[in-house]
Scaffold this motif. Structure first.
Motif, PDB file in Angstrom:
ATOM      1  N   THR A  25    -159.578   5.768 101.607  1.00 19.86           N
ATOM      2  CA  THR A  25    -158.721   6.562 101.446  1.00 19.86           C
ATOM      3  C   THR A  25    -158.214   6.451 101.078  1.00 19.86           C
ATOM      4  O   THR A  25    -156.915   7.126 100.719  1.00 19.86           O
ATOM      5  N   ASN A  28    -157.120   5.137  98.008  1.00 20.47           N
ATOM      6  CA  ASN A  28    -157.383   6.431  96.979  1.00 20.47           C
ATOM      7  C   ASN A  28    -156.112   7.955  97.082  1.00 20.47           C
ATOM      8  O   ASN A  28    -155.509   7.480  96.111  1.00 20.47           O
ATOM      9  N   LYS A  32    -153.879   8.186  93.269  1.00 24.58           N
ATOM     10  CA  LYS A  32    -153.852   9.453  93.481  1.00 24.58           C
ATOM     11  C   LYS A  32    -152.992  10.315  93.786  1.00 24.58           C
ATOM     12  O   LYS A  32    -152.772  11.815  93.436  1.00 24.58           O
ATOM     13  N   GLU A  39    -158.383  14.582 102.988  1.00 31.32           N
ATOM     14  CA  GLU A  39    -158.840  13.222 103.436  1.00 31.32           C
ATOM     15  C   GLU A  39    -158.694  12.965 104.805  1.00 31.32           C
ATOM     16  O   GLU A  39    -159.568  12.550 105.806  1.00 31.32           O
TER      17      GLU A  39
END
Length: 165
Positions: A25, A28, A32, A39
């Motif tokens: 996470t 990521n 992004k 999340e």
């Protein structure tokens, strides 16, 4: 299985899974940008699973008759419902990577597809939970229908992009 492995092994496994989930996470979100609500929800899945599975394990070992199928289907249904609820809130910019540029170029198509995906996931989650009251094969059919619905909406999303172009 030896008692120490059963008692501590599940916790160690779940801690390892949570660390992996947190790392993925975090990486990521670096690439992004953050989808903070989504999340938080995804990071809460492993602790909830750990709690429920640990309690079920203890109850089984104490001689209580626990319907693991019902516990599993309830968890799966709740995960579908919660993730489906947050699916429309994920921005189109969050979809990066190979083949994802089209979603960023067409945020309205993403909005439409993610909304449909959310409805399918919530409906599938409710179906999974209701299926607990029926035979086990009904739960299997509910899972198959939910996954098929998610796949169908995903493939249908390409049509939304084509319409937007």
């Amino acid at each position: 299985m030896d008692k120490p492995i059963a008692v501590f092994g599940l916790i160690i496994l779940m801690v390892a899974l949570q660390i992996i989930m947190m790392a993925v996470t975090w990486l990521n979100s670096l690439q992004k940008g953050a989808a903070k609500k989504f999340e938080k929800v995804t990071l809460g899945v492993i602790p909830v699973l750990t709690f429920v599975l640990y309690i079920a394990t203890i109850m089984v070992n104490l001689g209580t008759n626990v319907n693991i199928w019902a516990v599993a289907m309830t968890l799966v249904g709740l995960i579908f419902i919660v993730l489906g609820n947050y699916m429309p809130k994920i921005p189109a910019d969050y979809n990066r990577g190979p083949g994802k540029k089209k979603w960023r170029d067409h945020p309205e198509a993403w909005k439409k597809m993610s909304r449909e995906l959310g409805f399918v996931m919530v409906g599938g989650g409710i179906l999974c939970i209701i299926s607990i009251l029926l035979a086990e094969w009904v739960s299997i059919v509910a899972l198959i229908l939910t996954v098929a619905g998610i796949s169908y909406v995903g493939f249908r999303g390409q049509r939304y992009i084509n319409e937007a172009e």
